[in-house]
Enzyme design. Structure first.
Site, mmCIF file in Angstrom:
data_model
loop_
_atom_site.group_PDB
_atom_site.id
_atom_site.type_symbol
_atom_site.label_atom_id
_atom_site.label_comp_id
_atom_site.label_asym_id
_atom_site.label_seq_id
_atom_site.Cartn_x
_atom_site.Cartn_y
_atom_site.Cartn_z
ATOM 1 C CB SER A 1 -0.921 0.004 1.224
ATOM 2 O OG SER A 1 -1.825 -1.078 1.179
ATOM 3 N NE ARG B 1 -5.501 5.071 -1.136
ATOM 4 C CZ ARG B 1 -6.513 4.260 -0.855
ATOM 5 N NH1 ARG B 1 -7.197 4.443 0.259
ATOM 6 N NH2 ARG B 1 -6.842 3.275 -1.662
ATOM 7 C CD GLU C 1 1.749 -1.013 13.684
ATOM 8 O OE1 GLU C 1 1.010 -1.231 12.699
ATOM 9 O OE2 GLU C 1 1.659 -1.649 14.761
ATOM 10 C CG ASP D 1 -8.907 1.369 4.485
ATOM 11 O OD1 ASP D 1 -9.635 0.595 3.846
ATOM 12 O OD2 ASP D 1 -7.687 1.483 4.268
ATOM 13 C CG PHE E 1 -1.662 1.640 11.863
ATOM 14 C CD1 PHE E 1 -2.779 1.615 12.684
ATOM 15 C CD2 PHE E 1 -1.800 1.205 10.557
ATOM 16 C CE1 PHE E 1 -4.008 1.168 12.220
ATOM 17 C CE2 PHE E 1 -3.022 0.755 10.080
ATOM 18 C CZ PHE E 1 -4.125 0.738 10.909
#
Length: 225
Positions: A6, A136, A27, A86, A52
């Protein structure tokens, strides 16, 4: 952290498999591992979704990287609302406040491919913890390859005399769209790309306030921080 497809860090993995480590859904461990690599002279980049990286990775970023002033670079992908599909769990609207509060941390928010290339090279060439806030979404370039960027500075990307809109990241593009609409109403809007959040260009902010008389901030973030 399990999202190289991604975030496109998988492209680097194919080119340099010996220098890419997929840490899975871990993470904090990813950031701690990067801190260890930094103590050996490496320049590690940690990369996953912003939400995250700046929450689950925070304790290691704070206690190991920033307190130790280690040379770790944080690439937070899918920042702000750019991962809207999402759902709310993946929105990152606290990250600037979180990362700029950390000691020794530099925070950069590029707005196009050209400024992203500069920020990445600057991160490699400059010692210390650094956070790159990456979207993104795809937007057209604002800058050409000859543009000179400087950490601690902002850039006037559209001049105006009635009001200044200060934005960063993808909202620079939205601010430019709004400026066009306001021009049709007879309002002259200056737009500033504040790509360096920490340190920030205080002189430019004060100059714009003096010259245009009003400042509006456009932020892909909540109002705190």
């Amino acid at each position: 952290a399990g999202l190289s497809g991604s975030t496109k860090s998988g492209i680097f993995a194919k080119a340099h498999p010996e220098r890419h480590f997929n840490m899975g859904i871990a993470e904090s461990d990813m950031v701690a591992t990067a801190a260890g690599l930094a103590t050996t002279g490496k320049i590690p980049f940690v990369n996953t979704f912003t939400v995250f990286l700046t929450t689950l990775g925070l304790i290691s970023a704070r206690a190991q990287v920033c307190y130790g002033n280690l040379n770790v670079k944080f690439g937070g992908a899918y920042c702000g609302m750019s991962d809207a599909l999402d759902g709310a769990t993946h929105h990152a609207t606290e990250d600037i406040a979180v990362m700029r509060a950390l000691p020794n941390m530099t925070v950069l928010v590029p707005s196009d491919a050209t400024s992203t290339r500069w920020a990445t090279k600057y991160a490699v060439d400059t010692y210390g913890p650094m956070y790159l806030r990456l979207s993104r979404d795809v937007y057209p370039d604002l800058y050409d390859e000859n543009t000179k960027f400087e950490c601690g500075k902002g850039a006037i990307v559209r001049d105006g005399t009635d009001v200044t809109v200060i934005a960063c990241g993808i909202l620079v593009h939205k601010a430019l769209e709004a400026a066009e609409q306001m021009a049709a109403r007879g309002v002259s809007v200056r737009v500033v790309d504040m790509y360096s959040i920490k340190p920030i260009d205080r002189e430019l902010i004060l100059r714009c306030a003096q010259e245009t008389g009003a400042i509006v901030t456009a932020e892909e973030h909540n109002i705190y921080g």
